[in-house]
Write a protein that holds these residues in place. Structure first.
Motif, PDB file in Angstrom:
ATOM      1  N   GLU A  29      56.490  28.515  29.217  1.00  0.00           N
ATOM      2  CA  GLU A  29      56.439  29.870  29.768  1.00  0.00           C
ATOM      3  C   GLU A  29      57.691  30.650  29.425  1.00  0.00           C
ATOM      4  O   GLU A  29      57.863  31.784  29.862  1.00  0.00           O
ATOM      5  N   ASN A  52      58.682  27.467  40.535  1.00  0.00           N
ATOM      6  CA  ASN A  52      57.576  26.512  40.706  1.00  0.00           C
ATOM      7  C   ASN A  52      57.761  25.286  39.823  1.00  0.00           C
ATOM      8  O   ASN A  52      57.502  24.154  40.226  1.00  0.00           O
ATOM      9  N   ASN A  62      52.002  12.917  43.288  1.00  0.00           N
ATOM     10  CA  ASN A  62      51.396  13.657  42.185  1.00  0.00           C
ATOM     11  C   ASN A  62      49.974  13.235  41.894  1.00  0.00           C
ATOM     12  O   ASN A  62      49.522  12.174  42.299  1.00  0.00           O
ATOM     13  N   ASP A 119      46.656  32.140  29.415  1.00  0.00           N
ATOM     14  CA  ASP A 119      46.401  30.836  28.799  1.00  0.00           C
ATOM     15  C   ASP A 119      46.719  29.704  29.788  1.00  0.00           C
ATOM     16  O   ASP A 119      47.352  29.931  30.817  1.00  0.00           O
ATOM     17  N   PHE A 178      48.845  27.298  29.853  1.00  0.00           N
ATOM     18  CA  PHE A 178      50.257  27.077  30.209  1.00  0.00           C
ATOM     19  C   PHE A 178      50.652  28.020  31.336  1.00  0.00           C
ATOM     20  O   PHE A 178      51.314  27.630  32.292  1.00  0.00           O
ATOM     21  N   THR A 179      50.251  29.278  31.180  1.00  0.00           N
ATOM     22  CA  THR A 179      50.588  30.297  32.180  1.00  0.00           C
ATOM     23  C   THR A 179      49.950  29.961  33.521  1.00  0.00           C
ATOM     24  O   THR A 179      50.592  30.043  34.568  1.00  0.00           O
ATOM     25  N   SER A 183      51.608  27.011  35.185  1.00  0.00           N
ATOM     26  CA  SER A 183      52.950  27.376  35.655  1.00  0.00           C
ATOM     27  C   SER A 183      52.950  27.966  37.044  1.00  0.00           C
ATOM     28  O   SER A 183      53.904  27.804  37.789  1.00  0.00           O
ATOM     29  N   LYS A 184      51.892  28.662  37.372  1.00  0.00           N
ATOM     30  CA  LYS A 184      51.851  29.356  38.666  1.00  0.00           C
ATOM     31  C   LYS A 184      52.027  28.362  39.816  1.00  0.00           C
ATOM     32  O   LYS A 184      52.552  28.697  40.862  1.00  0.00           O
ATOM     33  N   SER A 185      51.576  27.123  39.619  1.00  0.00           N
ATOM     34  CA  SER A 185      51.744  26.133  40.678  1.00  0.00           C
ATOM     35  C   SER A 185      52.737  25.063  40.251  1.00  0.00           C
ATOM     36  O   SER A 185      52.800  23.985  40.841  1.00  0.00           O
ATOM     37  N   GLY A 186      53.494  25.352  39.200  1.00  0.00           N
ATOM     38  CA  GLY A 186      54.481  24.380  38.728  1.00  0.00           C
ATOM     39  C   GLY A 186      53.844  23.131  38.152  1.00  0.00           C
ATOM     40  O   GLY A 186      54.445  22.058  38.146  1.00  0.00           O
ATOM     41  N   THR A 187      52.628  23.266  37.643  1.00  0.00           N
ATOM     42  CA  THR A 187      51.917  22.106  37.106  1.00  0.00           C
ATOM     43  C   THR A 187      52.218  21.951  35.628  1.00  0.00           C
ATOM     44  O   THR A 187      52.315  22.910  34.889  1.00  0.00           O
ATOM     45  N   GLY A 214      50.634  17.329  38.304  1.00  0.00           N
ATOM     46  CA  GLY A 214      51.381  18.129  39.276  1.00  0.00           C
ATOM     47  C   GLY A 214      51.172  17.626  40.677  1.00  0.00           C
ATOM     48  O   GLY A 214      50.686  16.511  40.877  1.00  0.00           O
ATOM     49  N   ASN A 215      51.577  18.434  41.643  1.00  0.00           N
ATOM     50  CA  ASN A 215      51.376  18.029  43.032  1.00  0.00           C
ATOM     51  C   ASN A 215      50.811  19.138  43.909  1.00  0.00           C
ATOM     52  O   ASN A 215      50.708  18.974  45.115  1.00  0.00           O
TER      53      ASN A 215
END
Lengths: 419, 422
Positions: A285, A353, B34, B79, B81-82, B85-89, B106-107
């Motif tokens: 990102e 995050n 996780n 996409d 990746f984006t 990312s929102k949940s840090g995954t 992720g968790n």
């Protein structure tokens, strides 16, 4: 998880009791203020001690013993953390309940023999064993050039300031050529008596039983050392960027850029800088990934990483040599944009995050959990709970401020000239 | 959903096969933070020629990998990746010879991420423009591997052993083959190989089994895709003998490296058994507890040493790898060892103990467990949940039988030497 710390005189013992794993991990962590010569010595010593012991005089015998202990395994690793040379010795074994009663203690005894009952005679390491280890380490020193990505970073650092980050992690040819089984033995004695030592035990353990076991098997002949700051002092920012280009018979060129970071306070070093790096070039990102790789197809990898203890930011990319100027221009632009605040709240949120997710990952890995306790002592890093809160206190202004403390110092290109 | 268990490892798992052919393997853990998800297609770089709907198709080397890259393209600009990312995954994908895997780890937001993953893998979006853009990136990736000494040794090794099988191509293809890929070719491969009957989902870690199942079964794409398209992967005839018994080539390296390889047929009905016995053989004769390795290290003949195995649909191969300045001597030593080795029953028993201990350690790790399941399903057609029992059954008689069926003279050697200084 239950944590206890005990002052054992010559070392600190850290017990981390948790029922999350079927294994017990014991790490003996040894740190000594770095000298360039000792980089080579620490690498060889780490390999030497896990190669054979007084009782198991060949690697093969040592391995057969480990296999008998249901694959209990002792490994050694050497590295630098800022101003420290480190050697870590780690034992990993299954809990007795999965193997046989008494195996845990036997494995711990075996571990202590590796540290204290080395394959030594007449104040020298066994010559045959030493020959093998010396030869293998020489080979590593001779061939680090083969990993072009790592090599470009080494060449970059060699062209920066005269600081410990310049010391080649694989060691030095002159030093290893002169090394003898006697000089290595002397270093062994010196390192064990002058290091800062911490022992970490993690697993579903009976803590009082383990305090007794550690007391019994780990007797260090050393005074507890005073800690020094591991942080390498920040360098003066240079006025002009130094550019070095060297050729190699490879296809893809390797770009490595060293940036100095000035004047960080503790909060910035542990929190703000991490978010800055994630936004700039620390993942899929990041600005580097999205703009330089995805948007302009200039490379397969382009990333930045922070060396907190060295006050450095390192950028690396694999490119075609025709794209050197363009890639460098875009990297500079992304860095400038950070100082102008050209990043969004969503970028910060993603980075936060990402950070919190990484914290959660730690809890599933015994090695990573131990690392957090090491970092606590070394860097005064907060515990996981606190970190997940403090990271949210970083503001956009903080990130802009820190971005202005980062300045490009040296650009190194390993130019690929192969057709 | 059927409930099953990994024998002797105190760990349950759940399995179901949907009507459209999609298989689901779920391994819930009580004490982990996780979760890890893999959405896998049994389609990798080994598939080049194939037949579908009566038509013969030829796909260029590198297409499965290119397709993997392109799956991350989305028509709405968000996409994977984006989204992750929102949940840090953590989000990634990888292509091997036999499979393409999409991964989330992720968790947080498990159900949302699972749904999203199934959706994005079922939403191909290839345009001439986005295909062109990707070529630049992948070409850099290919060039990176072309410089990598281990990759060079691996390519030369495969070419020396195999003649016609697609495994002789690099997974990413070449600069040339990548440059010529079209979006039509991508859609053809996608439509044939990315169908539920050719795919499976594995989830391990901290998640709820029933909620997970609901998401999968109610997914709009999986409900829609209920037709099974039959296809056939075509392989040219592959000789039983090695291609080139000796290859020497100059490379930009410092220390010479070599591989010593043996090719043989294996019994398709006993593939897992074969791989167990071959691995035990290699560990005992060339592994780190072997007398051979000890001798080589003591005599200074190797500075780095190891082994690996490979297989195609018909053949298996053993590869011994070494970094050495005494190439010719070492080749003779290895050759002699293959002729004169002995395997002792007590050594086999000791190694069985080690392997069983290793199964206990591995089940503790959700990523490793996931990888092992994916590997089993791809290589052996199903999860193998009784490995501790199969390991216990290992015996000298079967070991001898399998080793006797191998012609150790069916060998190839590859030597990489430094560029000569002119």
């Amino acid at each position: 998880m239950e944590y206890q710390k005990h002052d054992m005189g010559s070392f600190n013992l850290h017990l981390i009791k948790t029922d999350k794993f079927r294994t017990v991990t014991i790490r003996v962590s040894m740190r000594k203020e770095i000298t360039e010569e000792e980089v080579t010595y620490r690498n060889v010593l780490a390999d030497m001690l896990v190669y054979s012991t007084a009782k198991y005089k060949t690697k093969r015998e040592l391995i057969l013993k480990e296999q008998d202990l249901y694959s209990a395994h002792v490994s050694a690793s050497s590295s630098r953390s800022g101003m420290y040379n480190n050697i870590n010795f780690t034992l990993k074994m299954l809990l007795d309940k999965y193997t046989e009663k008494g195996i845990e203690e036997e494995a711990i005894k075996f571990f202590s023999e590796i540290l204290f009952d080395a394959n030594v005679e007449n104040k020298k390491f066994d010559e045959k064993a030493f020959d093998v280890i010396k030869k293998e380490n020489k080979s590593i020193v001779e061939s680090y050039k083969e990993n072009t990505s790592k090599y470009s970073i080494i060449r970059l650092l060699q062209n920066m300031e005269d600081k410990p980050y310049k010391y080649i992690e694989y060691g030095n040819m002159e030093v290893i050529d002169k090394m003898t089984s006697e000089s290595l033995y002397n270093f062994y004695k010196e390192f064990f008596s002058k290091s800062l030592i911490d022992i970490y035990v993690l697993g579903d353990i009976d803590t009082s039983k383990y305090i007794e076991l550690i007391k019994k098997y780990f007797v260090f002949d050393t005074f507890k050392r005073k800690k020094i700051s591991p942080i390498i002092k920040a360098d003066k920012i240079n006025k002009r960027i130094k550019t070095i280009i060297e050729e190699d018979n490879i296809i893809q060129s390797k770009l490595a850029i060293g940036c100095k970071i000035d004047n960080l306070n503790e909060f910035d070093r542990n929190y703000t800088l991490t978010l800055y790096n994630l936004i700039l070039g620390g993942g899929s990102e990041s600005k580097f990934f999205k703009n330089i790789r995805e948007k302009h197809s200039l490379c397969y990898y382009v990333s930045s990483s922070v060396r907190k203890l060295d006050n450095l930011l390192i950028i690396k990319a694999g490119i075609s040599k025709e794209n050197f100027k363009e890639t460098l221009k875009r990297i500079k632009k992304e860095m400038k944009d950070m100082t102008l605040g050209k990043f969004d709240d969503i970028d910060i949120e993603n980075a936060v995050n990402n950070y919190i997710s990484a914290l959660s990952d730690i809890l599933d890995s015994s090695d990573a959990i131990i690392e957090t306790y090491v970092a606590k002592d070394l860097l005064n890093l907060d515990d996981i709970e606190t970190r997940s809160q403090k990271i949210r206190e970083v503001t956009k202004e903080d990130i802009i401020r820190v971005s202005k403390l980062v300045s490009m110092s040296v650009v190194y290109l390993l130019e690929g000239v192969k057709e | 959903m059927r409930q099953l268990e990994f024998k002797n490892l105190d760990q349950k798992y759940y399995y179901e096969k949907l009507e459209n052919g999609l298989e689901i393997f779920l391994v819930p853990y009580k004490n982990k933070n996780n979760y890890a998800i893999n959405y896998v297609t049994k389609y990798g770089s080994n598939v080049l020629d194939y037949k579908v709907d009566g038509e013969e198709k030829k796909a260029p080397p590198g297409i499965a990998h290119f397709l993997e890259h392109k799956m991350f393209e989305s028509s709405d600009g968000i996409d994977p990746f984006t989204f992750a990312s929102k949940s840090g995954t953590y989000c990634n994908a990888m292509t091997s010879y036999t499979a393409t895997r999409y991964l989330f780890e992720g968790n947080k937001n498990f159900l949302e991420n699972l749904e999203y993953m199934i959706n994005f893998v079922n939403e191909p979006y290839f345009t001439d423009e986005n295909v062109l853009k990707e070529k630049g990136i992948i070409i850099e990736e290919v060039k990176q591997y072309n410089d990598d000494i281990e990759c060079i040794l691996d390519l030369e090794t495969r070419k020396s052993i195999y003649k016609n099988h697609p495994i002789i191509n690099d997974i990413g293809g070449t600069v040339e083959t990548v440059s010529n890929i079209t979006k039509e070719e991508l859609y053809d491969c996608y439509n044939t190989f990315y169908q539920p009957s050719n795919m499976f989902i594995v989830v391990t870690g901290n998640f709820d089994v029933d909620e997970c199942c609901n998401i999968i079964k109610n997914n709009k794409y999986l409900k829609e895709k209920n037709k099974i398209k039959k296809f056939e992967v075509c392989y040219l005839e592959e000789p039983d003998t090695v291609t080139d018994s000796y290859v020497k080539t100059e490379v930009n390296l410092v220390k010479p490296k070599l591989s010593y390889n043996i090719k043989f047929l294996f019994d398709k009905d006993r593939k897992f058994e074969y791989s167990m016995y071959i691995n035990m053989f290699l560990s005992l004769v060339f592994g780190n507890s072997s007398k051979f390795w000890e001798r080589m290290r003591n005599e200074g003949k190797v500075t780095s040493f190891g082994y690996a195995t490979m297989n195609t649909d018909k053949h298996m191969s053993i590869t011994i790898l070494a970094e050495t300045e005494k190439q010719e001597e070492l080749i003779k030593d290895i050759s002699n060892e293959f002729k004169n080795f002995t395997i002792k029953e007590e050594d086999m028993e000791r190694l069985k103990k080690v392997w069983i201990a290793s199964e206990v350690v591995m089940i503790d790790n959700i990523s490793v467990t996931l990888d092992n399941i994916v590997y089993d399903v791809i290589e052996y057609g199903d999860i193998i949940d009784n490995k501790t029992e199969l390991i216990r059954k290992i015996n000298k008689k079967d070991m001898d039988e399998i080793l006797n069926s191998i012609d150790f003279d069916n060998k190839s050697v590859v030597v990489l030497e430094p560029n000569k200084v002119n």
